[in-house]
Design an enzyme around this catalytic site. Sequence first.
Site, mmCIF file in Angstrom:
data_model
loop_
_atom_site.group_PDB
_atom_site.id
_atom_site.type_symbol
_atom_site.label_atom_id
_atom_site.label_comp_id
_atom_site.label_asym_id
_atom_site.label_seq_id
_atom_site.Cartn_x
_atom_site.Cartn_y
_atom_site.Cartn_z
ATOM 1 C CG PHE A 38 3.107 6.591 0.775
ATOM 2 C CD1 PHE A 38 4.171 5.928 -0.123
ATOM 3 C CD2 PHE A 38 3.533 6.919 1.932
ATOM 4 C CE1 PHE A 38 5.320 5.689 0.123
ATOM 5 C CE2 PHE A 38 4.907 6.713 2.361
ATOM 6 C CZ PHE A 38 5.878 6.197 1.512
ATOM 7 C CD1 TRP A 90 -2.949 1.417 0.800
ATOM 8 C CD2 TRP A 90 -1.479 2.466 2.210
ATOM 9 N NE1 TRP A 90 -3.371 2.631 1.348
ATOM 10 C CE2 TRP A 90 -2.624 3.325 2.032
ATOM 11 C CE3 TRP A 90 -0.137 2.708 3.033
ATOM 12 C CZ2 TRP A 90 -2.504 4.484 2.778
ATOM 13 C CZ3 TRP A 90 -0.200 3.958 3.658
ATOM 14 C CH2 TRP A 90 -1.282 4.916 3.461
ATOM 15 C CG HIS A 91 3.524 2.355 3.194
ATOM 16 N ND1 HIS A 91 2.823 1.212 4.049
ATOM 17 C CD2 HIS A 91 3.481 3.359 4.046
ATOM 18 C CE1 HIS A 91 2.601 1.579 5.130
ATOM 19 N NE2 HIS A 91 2.836 2.799 5.347
ATOM 20 N N GLY A 92 3.693 1.612 -1.161
ATOM 21 C CA GLY A 92 4.658 1.881 -2.681
ATOM 22 C C GLY A 92 4.609 0.783 -3.490
#
Lengths: 366, 464
Positions: free
Chosen positions: B464, B320-322
């Site tokens: 993000f 989800w972060h990257g």
Amino acid sequence: MHQKGRRRGLALPLACLGLFALDGLLFRTPFYPSILQPDSSAGTFELTLEREQQAQRLNGDNLVVTLGDSRFAYSPRLANELTAQTGYVFRHAGVAGTDVRSWYYMLRDLDPSARRYRAIVFGVTDYDDEDQFFTPDDDIRALHYVIARLRWSDVLEFALSFHSRKLQWEALRGASLKGIVYQNDILTFLSNPKKRIQYARAAHRDYDQWTYGYVETPRSLTGLQIDWKAWKVTFPPGLDQDQQDTINRDLMREPAPQTGRVAAYYRAWYGRILDRYRGSRTKIVFVRLARAPIPRPDGLVRKKSSTIRDFASSLPNVLLCDEHAFDSLEHPELFRDALHLNRAGIARFSPMLAEEIGRMLGSAGQ
Amino acid sequence: MLFNTTQFFLFLAVVLALFYGSPRRFRRYILLAASYFFYACWNPKFIALLLTLTAIDYTAALWLEKVAPGPRKKALLILSLSANLGFLGFFKYYNFLASNLALLLGKPTHSFFLDIVLPLGISFHTFQSMSYVVDVYRGQQKAVRSPIDYALFICFFPQLVAGPIVRAHTFFRDLFDWHPPSADDVSNGIFLLVLGLTKKMAFADQFAKVANRYFSDVAGNPGMVTAWSGVFAFGLQIYFDFSGYTDMAIGMAKLLGFHFPVNFRRPYLASSITDFWRRWHISLSTWLRDYLYIPLGGNRHGQWMTYRNLAITMLLGGLWHGASWNFVIWGGYHGALLGVERVFRGDRPIREEWTWLYPAKAILTFGLVLISWVFFRAADLPQSLQILGQMFSRPGGHTLLQPWHVGLALIALALAVVEEKFEWFERIIEAPAWAYASALAAMFLCLEVFGVIDASIPFIYFQF
């Protein structure tokens, strides 16, 4: 609830007041300026001011103070070797990188009565006003030089003296909350407080000694040639990159559009200085310095005004030194780069300056 | 328009003035317009994307409420989630997948690349939107009738670009039953705004300078001590940066009469990784728990399924972060640590009591978290491995931190411990005006002396 709300409403202005009080306590008292990094802009400015204040106490009625940027490179020690002949003691309150705006604040605190000096000598490279691409009214370095000298009453005037809105805001912010301007200095202080305090103490004690006997580099530009028609420079062998850069940047620069901003800036700041000395016995002398190892041709820019000449013609205590008095120094062998005299140049210029000023002011006893 | 700029504070002042100067019925329109303006300041083109996602989920929720439970309802939910994940996947993960596919096919990694600009805050607002649709599907939330209200929920400017991820019931509770903020709310809001700004500009940005210096030239900064100091600086940067942003978001919301939940609870005082995740980015970890971990089965189907669910949740949380393998490894590393802790702890609850062992456990946890930040911050996997190699090499190098960095860290630690034990932030808000004002003045002074003012360092989580 309403009462509580009102009390809370007071808290924010109270916090702002608290901030200004803390800022004042730390940065508007002599405490912080006494431990400024001696080599920083503000530190050098403060040390110079302090040194000259001390010199006032040690010298008599024949003091001449000079102000300028790094181009006003002369040795007061060499100039004062002629004191017996000229009758004057020369002191230099100029700081590299400063201009007339900073000199105003320097003089205001150096000479509060506006009567201490026999003459104040400003070293400039041109009596006419020439706009360049970088105009001095937007030189934010001034904030960093004079920060310790700024009072509450200066904040607005100082901020508005900048031209761009961004710099006006930066100056307003910094002059109001000095900690912002001192930030880098504070952080380096916190990195090694003991070492800083020792260095600052040594500088405050010995600054006069460190600077009075300063000897410039013997490096020169001997062999430099410029063909102005072809706009071509020929560097002699052995010139380092810095020397070449200053020549390309400062001598071979394209003429800028003449907007009148420099004239307005000079009128404002020299005007403020001259106002302080209106009716004073102190003479204000302008000296045109040796301009460059090979000066730019006169016709390159059509200058529209001459603030300095205007002041000299309208105010009795403003004197102009002969414009060509130091033309003989404009040779590559007497310069270390495009702007600054080298050791030999300084050795020749210093007595010339003393003699010229002495001649203009007449006998010290008069 | 970054939160730590003069422009933003002018914008906020105008919004507050318009909001409280207008009749109540116009206020949500003002907030909506302000939020779209705020978003448009970054890239006006993405307003269309925001509107599309808003329209899809607004309609889907209304529809879901009308459809009886069954396959049709499920299909509708899947359709809505697919749309959200489709947009997120395209903008955020397309190039990542394309480069991996190219690698598999033996082609240069850029073979299938598209010139995609990541819309600001897409990870946050899609998660917020998805949770709303799922809540409506589950019958835990009524579908919102007004498209204005729903649009405001998605794009409310204080939390639009970097959270916290606010649940629908929290937001609509405040919106539908809006009360002017109390004196305490205003005090709290101002306090959080100033605290957040101080955390960001005086702490995060100062540590960012050290971290950036290290991570931009790892080879040029060899040695164990150097590596640990660079990673330590990043550990503090990311905490102060993100929690500072969140404090500002929560503070602004309070000033507008909205109450968002806490997103950080002194995570570096955690005594275990499990405890860390209860304190770090709480709105994301609870989102992952409620909409991923528990639906996967949570801990209800035996030990191995629990480990599997933990691993999946943390891997996806990492992703989800990257879009990079580094974030997958970062998530996997945390998942593995959570699993190991669970092996040792069994089903016993975590004990957070402060015993003499607590500092040792907190230091160990902090060390383990620091190691994870290497994957989070490093440019790629080889650089991560290079840094880890330095961190676990023989002692050498020099610290990149100045003594005053250490001083700042110690002050922060002392304040965190006092807050943990005595909740002094809450007390100071209740305290007499002079004490509250003194705390604000101290933070202002900290901003003045330590704040990085002219070099605008963006918030980390904005990417993000």
